[in-house]
Design an enzyme around this catalytic site. Structure first.
Site, PDB file in Angstrom:
ATOM      1  N   SER A  77       0.833  -1.206   0.000  1.00  0.00           N
ATOM      2  CA  SER A  77       0.000   0.000   0.000  1.00  0.00           C
ATOM      3  C   SER A  77       0.868   1.257   0.000  1.00  0.00           C
ATOM      4  O   SER A  77       2.000   1.256   0.477  1.00  0.00           O
ATOM      5  CB  SER A  77      -0.907   0.035   1.233  1.00  0.00           C
ATOM      6  OG  SER A  77      -1.758  -1.084   1.260  1.00  0.00           O
TER       7      SER A  77
HETATM    8  N1  SAH Z   1      -0.953  -4.774   4.073  1.00  0.00           N
HETATM    9  C1  SAH Z   1      -0.223  -5.060   2.867  1.00  0.00           C
HETATM   10  C2  SAH Z   1      -1.014  -4.608   1.643  1.00  0.00           C
HETATM   11  C3  SAH Z   1      -1.185  -5.738   0.702  1.00  0.00           C
HETATM   12  S1  SAH Z   1      -2.364  -5.526  -0.578  1.00  0.00           S
HETATM   13  C4  SAH Z   1       1.170  -4.481   2.887  1.00  0.00           C
HETATM   14  O1  SAH Z   1       1.495  -3.761   3.840  1.00  0.00           O
HETATM   15  O2  SAH Z   1       1.952  -4.764   1.988  1.00  0.00           O
HETATM   16  C5  SAH Z   1      -3.726  -6.478   0.062  1.00  0.00           C
HETATM   17  C6  SAH Z   1      -3.499  -7.940   0.311  1.00  0.00           C
HETATM   18  O3  SAH Z   1      -4.741  -8.499   0.709  1.00  0.00           O
HETATM   19  C7  SAH Z   1      -3.037  -8.751  -0.907  1.00  0.00           C
HETATM   20  O4  SAH Z   1      -1.824  -9.386  -0.602  1.00  0.00           O
HETATM   21  C8  SAH Z   1      -4.176  -9.766  -1.101  1.00  0.00           C
HETATM   22  O5  SAH Z   1      -3.717 -11.043  -1.543  1.00  0.00           O
HETATM   23  C9  SAH Z   1      -4.768  -9.835   0.299  1.00  0.00           C
HETATM   24  N2  SAH Z   1      -6.145 -10.338   0.372  1.00  0.00           N
HETATM   25  C10 SAH Z   1      -7.200 -10.080  -0.453  1.00  0.00           C
HETATM   26  N3  SAH Z   1      -8.294 -10.756  -0.052  1.00  0.00           N
HETATM   27  C11 SAH Z   1      -7.932 -11.454   1.076  1.00  0.00           C
HETATM   28  C12 SAH Z   1      -8.597 -12.372   1.945  1.00  0.00           C
HETATM   29  N4  SAH Z   1      -9.866 -12.736   1.761  1.00  0.00           N
HETATM   30  N5  SAH Z   1      -7.897 -12.894   2.988  1.00  0.00           N
HETATM   31  C13 SAH Z   1      -6.602 -12.563   3.197  1.00  0.00           C
HETATM   32  N6  SAH Z   1      -5.920 -11.724   2.394  1.00  0.00           N
HETATM   33  C14 SAH Z   1      -6.557 -11.176   1.352  1.00  0.00           C
END
Ligand code: SAH
Length: 216
Positions: free
Chosen positions: A64
């Site tokens: 993000s």
């Molecule tokens: N917090 C992360 C942002 C990652 S983007 C960081 O600091 O890098 C959002 C993430 O949510 C992605 O990796 C995606 O695979 C995950 N995601 C989406 N739906 C999800 C679900 N149902 N359960 C767990 N993770 C999920």
């Protein structure tokens, strides 16, 4: 991995940018100043680590934008010892920010490859206190519930009931919700067993919150 004076300088600049954009929580800014965000990107893209932009990571996901991390964390109002569930581990950066702020962090990721990579990475950089789990965050983490706070870092169409049910009374969740690409940042407080309040805090773009798990 190396954290040089140049990296530290770039981080201080990023902190100034975030302050200008309205982030006020000193503890959030301190975490961003401390955590080497360039560790979370492939070395070839290091230069991007301290710009205020989202960036692609493995499995078609993103780390993000720093402002989004800062704003969501600020809205969580993290207190030392808070038990926090993060949905969407991704690179692990957000989880490290929460851990640095002395929260007890549980984080869950649905992409198996990304989960494995980040699980090992967090141990390598000394953030092994973060509980990193593989699974479908739509269901939350009933085994470890209830939580003081929940943060969802993927864009949801609606608020999963399972997550509301895993909040402590008096606790809250920060979740981007909406029908199109632009999601509204909501802070949902659990006032009693069946009563919740909602406040909104502007629009953001996120990768989608998907149901189920994936292994590629
Ligand atoms: N917090 C992360 C942002 C990652 S983007 C960081 O600091 O890098 C959002 C993430 O949510 C992605 O990796 C995606 O695979 C995950 N995601 C989406 N739906 C999800 C679900 N149902 N359960 C767990 N993770 C999920």
């Amino acid at each position: 991995m190396q954290d040089s004076y140049r990296h530290k300088g770039l981080r201080l600049n990023l902190v100034k940018v975030l302050e200008k954009k309205g982030i006020r929580d000193r503890a959030v800014l301190k975490a961003i100043e401390y955590i080497p965000r360039h560790y979370f990107l492939d070395k070839a893209f290091e230069e991007w680590a301290y710009r205020d932009v989202a960036f692609p990571i493995d499995s078609g996901q993103t780390i993000s934008q720093p402002y989004t991390v800062a704003r969501q964390t600020e809205l969580l109002e993290v207190k030392s010892g808070d038990k926090i569930l993060e949905i969407g581990t991704g690179s692990g950066y957000q989880a490290c920010v929460l851990h640095f702020m002395k929260a007890k962090v549980y984080t869950i990721e649905r992409q198996e490859n990304l989960f494995l990579k980040t699980y090992n990475f967090l141990r390598n950089i000394g953030f092994s206190g973060i509980r990193t789990l593989y699974g479908d965050g739509y269901k939350g983490l009933p085994r470890f519930a209830p939580f003081d706070k929940i943060i969802v870092t993927a864009g949801a169409d609606s608020v999963p009931d399972a997550l509301l049910a895993q909040l402590k009374i008096g606790g809250w969740m920060v979740i981007p919700v909406g029908n199109d690409e632009n999601k509204t940042m909501l802070k949902i407080k659990r006032l009693s067993e069946n009563q919740f309040s909602r406040e909104s805090f502007g629009n953001y773009k996120f990768v989608p919150f998907l149901q189920g798990t994936a292994s590629n």
